[in-house]
Design a protein around this motif. Structure first.
Motif, PDB file in Angstrom:
ATOM      1  N   GLN A 152       0.848  -1.186   0.000  1.00 60.64           N
ATOM      2  CA  GLN A 152       0.000   0.000   0.000  1.00 60.64           C
ATOM      3  C   GLN A 152       0.890   1.244   0.000  1.00 60.64           C
ATOM      4  OE1 GLN A 152      -3.237   0.221  -0.232  1.00 60.64           O
ATOM      5  NE2 GLN A 152      -3.518   2.410   0.163  1.00 60.64           N
ATOM      6  N   VAL A 153       0.686   2.110  -0.994  1.00 61.86           N
ATOM      7  CA  VAL A 153       1.444   3.347  -1.084  1.00 61.86           C
ATOM      8  C   VAL A 153       0.722   4.439  -0.314  1.00 61.86           C
ATOM      9  CG1 VAL A 153       2.222   5.162  -2.652  1.00 61.86           C
ATOM     10  CG2 VAL A 153       2.474   2.766  -3.302  1.00 61.86           C
ATOM     11  N   THR A 154       1.466   5.191   0.472  1.00 63.28           N
ATOM     12  CA  THR A 154       0.932   6.390   1.111  1.00 63.28           C
ATOM     13  C   THR A 154       1.757   7.577   0.642  1.00 63.28           C
ATOM     14  OG1 THR A 154       2.303   6.094   3.074  1.00 63.28           O
ATOM     15  CG2 THR A 154       0.095   5.135   3.123  1.00 63.28           C
ATOM     16  N   LEU A 155       1.118   8.730   0.568  1.00 58.99           N
ATOM     17  CA  LEU A 155       1.738   9.940   0.050  1.00 58.99           C
ATOM     18  C   LEU A 155       1.622  11.055   1.073  1.00 58.99           C
ATOM     19  CD1 LEU A 155       0.088   9.760  -3.467  1.00 58.99           C
ATOM     20  CD2 LEU A 155       2.403   9.061  -2.892  1.00 58.99           C
ATOM     21  N   ARG A 156       2.658  11.862   1.158  1.00 56.56           N
ATOM     22  CA  ARG A 156       2.644  12.981   2.090  1.00 56.56           C
ATOM     23  C   ARG A 156       3.187  14.211   1.393  1.00 56.56           C
ATOM     24  NH1 ARG A 156       2.002  13.598   7.470  1.00 56.56           N
ATOM     25  NH2 ARG A 156       3.009  15.397   8.463  1.00 56.56           N
ATOM     26  N   GLU A 157       2.329  15.254   1.312  1.00 56.83           N
ATOM     27  CA  GLU A 157       2.743  16.516   0.713  1.00 56.83           C
ATOM     28  C   GLU A 157       3.248  17.468   1.782  1.00 56.83           C
ATOM     29  OE1 GLU A 157      -1.224  15.297  -1.347  1.00 56.83           O
ATOM     30  OE2 GLU A 157      -0.374  15.371   0.676  1.00 56.83           O
ATOM     31  N   SER A 158       4.101  18.387   1.380  1.00 61.03           N
ATOM     32  CA  SER A 158       4.579  19.424   2.290  1.00 61.03           C
ATOM     33  C   SER A 158       5.002  20.638   1.480  1.00 61.03           C
ATOM     34  CB  SER A 158       5.743  18.915   3.141  1.00 61.03           C
ATOM     35  OG  SER A 158       6.838  18.570   2.319  1.00 61.03           O
ATOM     36  N   GLY A 159       5.156  21.765   2.185  1.00 61.02           N
ATOM     37  CA  GLY A 159       5.687  22.965   1.551  1.00 61.02           C
ATOM     38  C   GLY A 159       4.687  24.077   1.333  1.00 61.02           C
ATOM     39  N   GLY A 160       3.417  23.804   1.526  1.00 60.58           N
ATOM     40  CA  GLY A 160       2.429  24.840   1.290  1.00 60.58           C
ATOM     41  C   GLY A 160       2.466  25.924   2.358  1.00 60.58           C
ATOM     42  N   ARG A 161       2.211  27.156   1.941  1.00 62.70           N
ATOM     43  CA  ARG A 161       2.168  28.283   2.882  1.00 62.70           C
ATOM     44  C   ARG A 161       1.577  29.485   2.190  1.00 62.70           C
ATOM     45  NH1 ARG A 161       6.430  31.894   2.084  1.00 62.70           N
ATOM     46  NH2 ARG A 161       8.158  31.133   0.791  1.00 62.70           N
ATOM     47  N   LEU A 162       1.523  30.598   2.907  1.00 62.98           N
ATOM     48  CA  LEU A 162       1.059  31.868   2.347  1.00 62.98           C
ATOM     49  C   LEU A 162       2.226  32.584   1.671  1.00 62.98           C
ATOM     50  CD1 LEU A 162      -1.025  34.220   2.141  1.00 62.98           C
ATOM     51  CD2 LEU A 162      -0.223  34.931   4.404  1.00 62.98           C
ATOM     52  N   VAL A 163       2.007  32.989   0.416  1.00 62.54           N
ATOM     53  CA  VAL A 163       3.027  33.738  -0.315  1.00 62.54           C
ATOM     54  C   VAL A 163       2.370  34.884  -1.055  1.00 62.54           C
ATOM     55  CG1 VAL A 163       4.596  31.790  -0.631  1.00 62.54           C
ATOM     56  CG2 VAL A 163       2.844  32.260  -2.354  1.00 62.54           C
ATOM     57  N   GLN A 164       3.166  35.883  -1.410  1.00 59.20           N
ATOM     58  CA  GLN A 164       2.653  36.996  -2.196  1.00 59.20           C
ATOM     59  C   GLN A 164       2.711  36.662  -3.686  1.00 59.20           C
ATOM     60  OE1 GLN A 164       4.891  40.508  -0.984  1.00 59.20           O
ATOM     61  NE2 GLN A 164       3.134  41.155   0.247  1.00 59.20           N
ATOM     62  N   ALA A 165       1.806  37.249  -4.427  1.00 54.72           N
ATOM     63  CA  ALA A 165       1.782  37.055  -5.874  1.00 54.72           C
ATOM     64  C   ALA A 165       3.127  37.455  -6.468  1.00 54.72           C
ATOM     65  CB  ALA A 165       0.666  37.876  -6.489  1.00 54.72           C
ATOM     66  N   GLY A 166       3.553  36.674  -7.450  1.00 58.67           N
ATOM     67  CA  GLY A 166       4.829  36.918  -8.108  1.00 58.67           C
ATOM     68  C   GLY A 166       5.983  36.133  -7.519  1.00 58.67           C
ATOM     69  N   ASN A 167       5.788  35.628  -6.316  1.00 57.75           N
ATOM     70  CA  ASN A 167       6.840  34.852  -5.662  1.00 57.75           C
ATOM     71  C   ASN A 167       6.820  33.395  -6.090  1.00 57.75           C
ATOM     72  OD1 ASN A 167       7.711  37.113  -4.399  1.00 57.75           O
ATOM     73  ND2 ASN A 167       6.977  36.547  -2.355  1.00 57.75           N
ATOM     74  N   SER A 168       7.763  32.621  -5.548  1.00 63.65           N
ATOM     75  CA  SER A 168       7.898  31.205  -5.881  1.00 63.65           C
ATOM     76  C   SER A 168       7.713  30.348  -4.639  1.00 63.65           C
ATOM     77  CB  SER A 168       9.283  30.932  -6.484  1.00 63.65           C
ATOM     78  OG  SER A 168       9.475  31.661  -7.680  1.00 63.65           O
ATOM     79  N   LEU A 169       7.399  29.096  -4.883  1.00 60.86           N
ATOM     80  CA  LEU A 169       7.201  28.137  -3.795  1.00 60.86           C
ATOM     81  C   LEU A 169       7.471  26.746  -4.354  1.00 60.86           C
ATOM     82  CD1 LEU A 169       6.196  28.123  -0.821  1.00 60.86           C
ATOM     83  CD2 LEU A 169       3.913  27.641  -1.715  1.00 60.86           C
ATOM     84  N   ARG A 170       8.036  25.865  -3.531  1.00 63.33           N
ATOM     85  CA  ARG A 170       8.255  24.494  -3.962  1.00 63.33           C
ATOM     86  C   ARG A 170       7.538  23.537  -3.023  1.00 63.33           C
ATOM     87  NH1 ARG A 170      13.770  20.878  -4.610  1.00 63.33           N
ATOM     88  NH2 ARG A 170      13.556  20.757  -2.336  1.00 63.33           N
ATOM     89  N   LEU A 171       6.733  22.689  -3.596  1.00 54.85           N
ATOM     90  CA  LEU A 171       6.035  21.651  -2.848  1.00 54.85           C
ATOM     91  C   LEU A 171       6.756  20.321  -3.042  1.00 54.85           C
ATOM     92  CD1 LEU A 171       2.307  22.431  -3.756  1.00 54.85           C
ATOM     93  CD2 LEU A 171       3.724  23.429  -1.949  1.00 54.85           C
ATOM     94  N   SER A 172       6.641  19.472  -2.026  1.00 55.55           N
ATOM     95  CA  SER A 172       7.212  18.129  -2.094  1.00 55.55           C
ATOM     96  C   SER A 172       6.130  17.108  -1.816  1.00 55.55           C
ATOM     97  CB  SER A 172       8.329  17.968  -1.057  1.00 55.55           C
ATOM     98  OG  SER A 172       9.350  18.908  -1.239  1.00 55.55           O
ATOM     99  N   CYS A 173       6.305  15.947  -2.402  1.00 51.81           N
ATOM    100  CA  CYS A 173       5.418  14.821  -2.127  1.00 51.81           C
ATOM    101  C   CYS A 173       6.276  13.570  -2.078  1.00 51.81           C
ATOM    102  CB  CYS A 173       4.346  14.679  -3.192  1.00 51.81           C
ATOM    103  SG  CYS A 173       3.346  13.181  -3.035  1.00 51.81           S
ATOM    104  N   THR A 174       6.264  12.899  -0.935  1.00 57.69           N
ATOM    105  CA  THR A 174       7.063  11.695  -0.752  1.00 57.69           C
ATOM    106  C   THR A 174       6.150  10.491  -0.602  1.00 57.69           C
ATOM    107  OG1 THR A 174       8.862  12.930   0.269  1.00 57.69           O
ATOM    108  CG2 THR A 174       8.799  10.555   0.668  1.00 57.69           C
ATOM    109  N   ALA A 175       6.476   9.456  -1.349  1.00 57.98           N
ATOM    110  CA  ALA A 175       5.715   8.217  -1.286  1.00 57.98           C
ATOM    111  C   ALA A 175       6.418   7.215  -0.388  1.00 57.98           C
ATOM    112  CB  ALA A 175       5.563   7.633  -2.689  1.00 57.98           C
TER     113      ALA A 175
END
Length: 116
Positions: A1-24
């Motif tokens: 059984q595969v489980t997935l976990r996302e991380s990295g989300g937050r509040l940012v201002q328009a025009g900025n960058s963000l990186r999300l991760s997902c580990t299985a």
């Protein structure tokens, strides 16, 4: 059984960058792709992009093409979503998923909020 976990989300201002991760965790045999989806308030879950597990070919929705990039690390069973030039309409809960015939299972999601 595969489980997935996302991380990295937050509040940012328009025009900025963000990186999300997902580990299985669990065996990845038989899964051909991993992908990102997002769910904005009041809207259905929408496809953002995906990457093939074996060769790393990526595909994107038109709304993020040229701004977002997906990459993967097969050793850690992790995919990343690099989001650049963020817009308020990118706000939502971002989910990752794996695919054999259909998408699933899914992670629990991570919230991204882009302020104007």
């Amino acid at each position: 059984q595969v489980t997935l976990r996302e991380s990295g989300g937050r509040l940012v201002q328009a025009g900025n960058s963000l990186r999300l991760s997902c580990t299985a965790s669990g065996p990845m045999e038989g899964f051909n792709s991993m992908g990102w989806f997002r769910e904005a308030p009041g809207l259905d879950r929408q496809f953002v992009g995906s990457i093939t597990w074996r060769l790393g070919f990526a595909d994107y929705s038109d709304s993020v093409k040229g701004r977002f990039a997906i990459s993967r690390d097969k050793d850690t069973k992790t995919i990343y979503l690099q989001m650049n030039s963020l817009k308020p309409e990118d706000t939502g809960i971002y989910y990752c998923a794996v695919r054999k015939m259909d998408w699933g299972p899914w992670g629990q999601g991570t919230q991204v909020t882009v302020s104007s």
